[in-house]
Enzyme design. Structure first.
Site, PDB file in Angstrom:
ATOM      1  N   GLY A  61      19.514  -1.845  58.385  1.00 23.58           N
ATOM      2  CA  GLY A  61      20.899  -1.773  57.926  1.00 23.58           C
ATOM      3  C   GLY A  61      21.624  -3.102  58.164  1.00 23.58           C
ATOM      4  O   GLY A  61      21.037  -4.071  58.657  1.00 23.58           O
ATOM      5  N   TYR A  62      22.887  -3.118  57.813  1.00 24.74           N
ATOM      6  CA  TYR A  62      23.623  -4.371  57.955  1.00 24.74           C
ATOM      7  C   TYR A  62      23.911  -4.698  59.416  1.00 24.74           C
ATOM      8  O   TYR A  62      23.813  -5.857  59.830  1.00 24.74           O
ATOM      9  CB  TYR A  62      24.911  -4.321  57.136  1.00 24.74           C
ATOM     10  CG  TYR A  62      24.680  -4.446  55.643  1.00 24.74           C
ATOM     11  CD1 TYR A  62      23.558  -5.104  55.143  1.00 24.74           C
ATOM     12  CD2 TYR A  62      25.585  -3.934  54.728  1.00 24.74           C
ATOM     13  CE1 TYR A  62      23.342  -5.231  53.768  1.00 24.74           C
ATOM     14  CE2 TYR A  62      25.383  -4.059  53.357  1.00 24.74           C
ATOM     15  CZ  TYR A  62      24.262  -4.699  52.890  1.00 24.74           C
ATOM     16  OH  TYR A  62      24.066  -4.835  51.524  1.00 24.74           O
ATOM     17  N   CYS A  74      34.610  -0.918  64.275  1.00 20.87           N
ATOM     18  CA  CYS A  74      35.098  -2.274  64.028  1.00 20.87           C
ATOM     19  C   CYS A  74      36.618  -2.329  63.955  1.00 20.87           C
ATOM     20  O   CYS A  74      37.239  -3.225  64.523  1.00 20.87           O
ATOM     21  CB  CYS A  74      34.470  -2.826  62.755  1.00 20.87           C
ATOM     22  SG  CYS A  74      34.581  -1.742  61.319  1.00 20.87           S
ATOM     23  N   ASN A 132      33.492  -7.655  61.175  1.00 23.55           N
ATOM     24  CA  ASN A 132      33.100  -6.281  61.519  1.00 23.55           C
ATOM     25  C   ASN A 132      31.651  -6.181  61.973  1.00 23.55           C
ATOM     26  O   ASN A 132      31.295  -5.304  62.755  1.00 23.55           O
ATOM     27  CB  ASN A 132      33.332  -5.342  60.336  1.00 23.55           C
ATOM     28  CG  ASN A 132      32.627  -5.792  59.072  1.00 23.55           C
ATOM     29  OD1 ASN A 132      32.790  -6.950  58.664  1.00 23.55           O
ATOM     30  ND2 ASN A 132      31.860  -4.923  58.451  1.00 23.55           N
TER      31      ASN A 132
END
Lengths: 337, 337, 337, 337
Positions: free
Chosen positions: D11-12, D147, D304
């Site tokens: 994932g990111y 975030c 974030n």
């Protein structure tokens, strides 16, 4: 055919006025005044008007008589300019910030200088058809509200009686709102992708909202990555009776029959609340809301150069000159874009 | 500790030099010269350096002796300036366009004015470590190539012998390449979302590519929606032996062991060819290619302010001063971004 | 009133057809067919059509008779679908890639599968009014070219006789060209800010350009940061007589009187060459050029969903049904945007 | 060398953890777990890691023992997963939303499902070094805040005693926050340029802010045109003593010596307040404010994926493992970008 003149025609609002008026079946642009580019082709500055017009900019002193004069000249300069141009047209529609409040003290508080034509202030009707349609039909002096104020007024006005007096408005705007003059702050490399809180407190449009809604409005403003578009997110406290059904009813009653206000407040979907992304070039103001207990969030979006400026001005012109209110304002906006 | 001076330190290349050199374990920034902002804090102009440095800009005449001077001053001004600064440092690394070609006639053809320091031209070594590493280790005058030229040189140089002499280069660039001075053309509302072919023929970087590759290079350049990043797409005609395998082998042999060139030429995947989107802040130049019959498309991408400017300069500085070549250049870039 | 049906109405080209046809004074949308959303409101998928229409999507088997059927269904699916829909309308205008070339071998080469309705291929007239106006006035089957092909054809066609046969086309496109179905490659975080060379060689639109210009066209395609918009930069070699004056004359003669082609080739100015940024929502194709010795760069820009698709289709519909060619296509585009 | 494992590595947030940990001089990535891509190269999914690593993704059941396990797995899935992985590492740092509040009722209210591992909830220390540095030095279970919550907590915490209890938070976020899985809502053509109020009321991060600040926090969230970056604009009412000087003093005292919080509250300049545009890739959280009478606007910005996720996690890891707190987190961000 209504003969119109546009002052400040080389700016972004001026260009948008020209686009709308050149495409308008009931108006003829007699003069497009620019102090910077007299004698140059209008489409050399506004390239979207190529093949639409062969008009040239004229110098200010070439401005002759016309039926309606639209002034899209800068804040602070307009209050000196307008008294001299007043007699060129039966009706003057001003898009600057200089004639929006009847009280010169409010002007001085938000613009930092004394008003130089206070005697004219009381004569202007606000260019908000949804609130002043009857007055606009007979007005000789019309002042179009600021783009963020226009959005906030349309978002909040239906909530009268349903919310408390204190409202916090979070306004977001694209870069065209700061005009066509280059400077360090709007250089592409600096402005691109920015989330720039340029007015953390007391954005000057809050005074307009306060006056036309009766609320104690506070406005924060942020520049976002966009060229066109304004969105306001207004935070209010609901009264006991303000449940979702009541709020929805209030919006429906306020805007039933309004040609340029759409209620966008769906329960699901990517586009369930107002987003200016959909409104570029369009004269719509989309309004929506959400309710959670006593929290009410009211949202509005519009194209700052159209419903937040030139489109509102043309809508007022249509009303004032007895033409169909929507004439020349039919472009619905694009998706995707 | 290598003492360095940066001239033109308030520009975008200057700021990137400061970011890299302040974060570099082997260098100390002794002077950051700016004609516009002497005495002001460096981080007031380059806000990413807040909490990184308390350095102030100095005026040009305050520039004292240092080991390496990096000049990131404007084209045309640098050729007048550099001869006066030459003695401040043992080594001068110039990032402007003024000392890239030994032939003053080439300069005049592409820059439109005669060169005022032609006697210095022959003394500069091109700041391309992949081609001139040995010479750079001893060079006292180094000229970093233009950002688009750097990309095209790295894309094309391995193809020597595999392609015909005529190459059409389609270069694309972000807005930071035009510098930190505001003007009508780089106003956000005008530049945002643009696909602006600002050099439909004969972009000046084509001369640099021609000289360092021996090809008959023609370059077209387009400004795209980005702040950082350059990409070149080079169209060439392959010789009979230039099938995909041969081309891939040529790239691999050219760049085996190169710390800052990656071969990106996959058969599938979103990121199968070089894209500058991935390279912001990084010193990589990604190169890739595709072959279809006798058509060869060579592609390269880099960050114009890093591998296309300040990063290349620091890489040269590392080589010249005997430090590890990758020192201070380790940031790999972000994804997604 | 012309009764029209739209198949593939929930896609991006379908939505643009609906926008144009709903706003068109001479057409009535009888059917908006979608396999994904039958029964749902059209404006739930195309939010820009809120307050423009109460139309619902119909299922494919609900498609009744109409005067003109427009098919904006996917490549490869359309060749199976269209033969079954052929009898629903006197005239069918197809926007897919499936009926653009009379030779099924060309289809197979570029689309990778055999054509399943080869018997129909020869019956289609290309939807390029600038080249086939007379034929379109009587055509019952019309195939609108690909968006990048359309731009390249309009850029190159006037140069017949002025350039050699080999042309390299560098095409750039926004993300809407890849359609409304989500996938890894068009996820915002991946696609935003990309310069993605998705077809380094042999983009399939090159076959269309070759056929309609007679040139040996090669096309490279790159996805750029934009939603709408296509631009082609075509690199050609001029013949001895092809100086700037001759090239300009050729464009002028080709496009004199064309309502939707503008020549944009100024010597100076931010907007001196075609840029799709100005064309969102407009049916213009802007064409321009530059000449340097024997190098000729021809440039064209258009909105891929309008002049590169739905707008071209409506222009063809107007021609076929004897209405004014520009009807419903008057939106000039915005500036700034 | 600290051996770390990353779950959810494709994932990111997972990719950002890998970028930071691979570049970190004190850690070794032993396992990068992905359920979607086991056996594939990490750099095939995270292309910025090309030439940084030859690591392959492992399947979940291949996860062996390590010193620190970082879980960047989805909300709702993590609460089932984490109890099974708990014994693989001495310390677990979770980046999901599943272990942020000790009260399972709060989880159910905001996430809509009952918590399946409520017995673990009380054991987690919040991953906010500025508030819990001492506890983090000994924590075996750490939960990194959301975030937007992280930004709001750092913006508001210094104002304790200077503002009333009610705070309205206007949060804005880039698209990477919604993760790497494609869907209709984050398709580029839909998401690009959007101002999407996806949570007009009651964004789930408001619970985290409320708990860690003691305020009655309400949060609205809008997706803006950006891939990375979060900004919060917090509207509060100041107490009688809360003039600008007092507010500035409170921020200075709170963050003196904090390595990753910068106070950005200048009177003038383009970059005078926190903007996430400057922070991509950096672990800074910039905080700023403005005061006008009793109105206090507190602003914070961060990346974030870094300070709002992976960077905060690495900062916690450094604290927990006795390494210098800033190790591996030195990238300052870029300008312009």
């Amino acid at each position: 055919m209504i003969r119109v003149g546009v002052a400040g025609a080389a700016g972004y609002l001026g260009g948008e006025l020209l686009r709308l008026l050149i495409g308008h079946p009931g108006t003829e642009v007699a003069h497009a005044v620019s102090t910077r580019f007299p004698g140059r082709r209008v489409d050399s500055v506004h390239p979207n008007l190529r093949a639409q017009t062969d008009l040239l900019f004229s110098a200010p002193d070439e401005l002759g008589a016309c039926d309606v004069l639209l002034t899209a000249t800068p804040h602070k300069a307009t209050m000196s300019l307008l008294p001299h141009l007043r007699d060129r047209a039966k009706t003057v529609i001003d898009l600057s910030g200089d004639f929006r409040d009847p009280d010169p003290a409010v002007y001085e508080r938000y613009y930092g200088v004394p008003h130089t034509a206070p005697e004219l202030l009381g004569a202007f009707v606000p260019g908000v058809p949804e609130l002043f349609r009857a007055e606009l039909a007979e007005a000789d002096l019309i002042s179009v509200p600021g783009c963020m104020a226009a959005a906030a007024i349309l978002a909040l006005r239906p909530l009268t009686g349903l919310i408390g007096p204190d409202v916090q408005i979070d306004a977001r705007t694209g870069s065209s709102g700061s005009g066509a003059l280059a400077g360090d702050a709007n250089l592409h490399a600096e402005r691109s992708g920015a989330l720039r809180v340029f007015a953390p407190v007391r954005h000057r449009h809050e005074a307009e909202v306060a006056r036309l809604t009766g609320l104690n409005a506070r406005m924060t403003a942020t520049g976002v990555e966009a060229v066109r578009g304004v969105q306001v997110v207004c935070h209010a406290t609901g009264t006991a009776s303000a449940d979702e059904r009541a709020v929805r009813r209030a919006y429906r009653e306020s805007y039933a029959g309004e040609p340029f206000v759409r209620i966008v407040a769906h329960r699901a979907g990517t586009h369930r609340l107002p987003d200016p992304k959909l409104l570029s070039g369009s004269n719509y103001c989309d309004v929506g809301f959400a309710v959670d207990g006593d929290r009410i969030t009211a949202i509005a979006a519009l194209d700052n150069l159209v419903k937040g400026g030139a489109g509102a001005a043309v809508q007022c012109l249509n009303i004032r000159t007895g033409q169909p209110e929507t004439l020349g304002l039919g472009f619905p906006g694009l998706h995707p874009v």
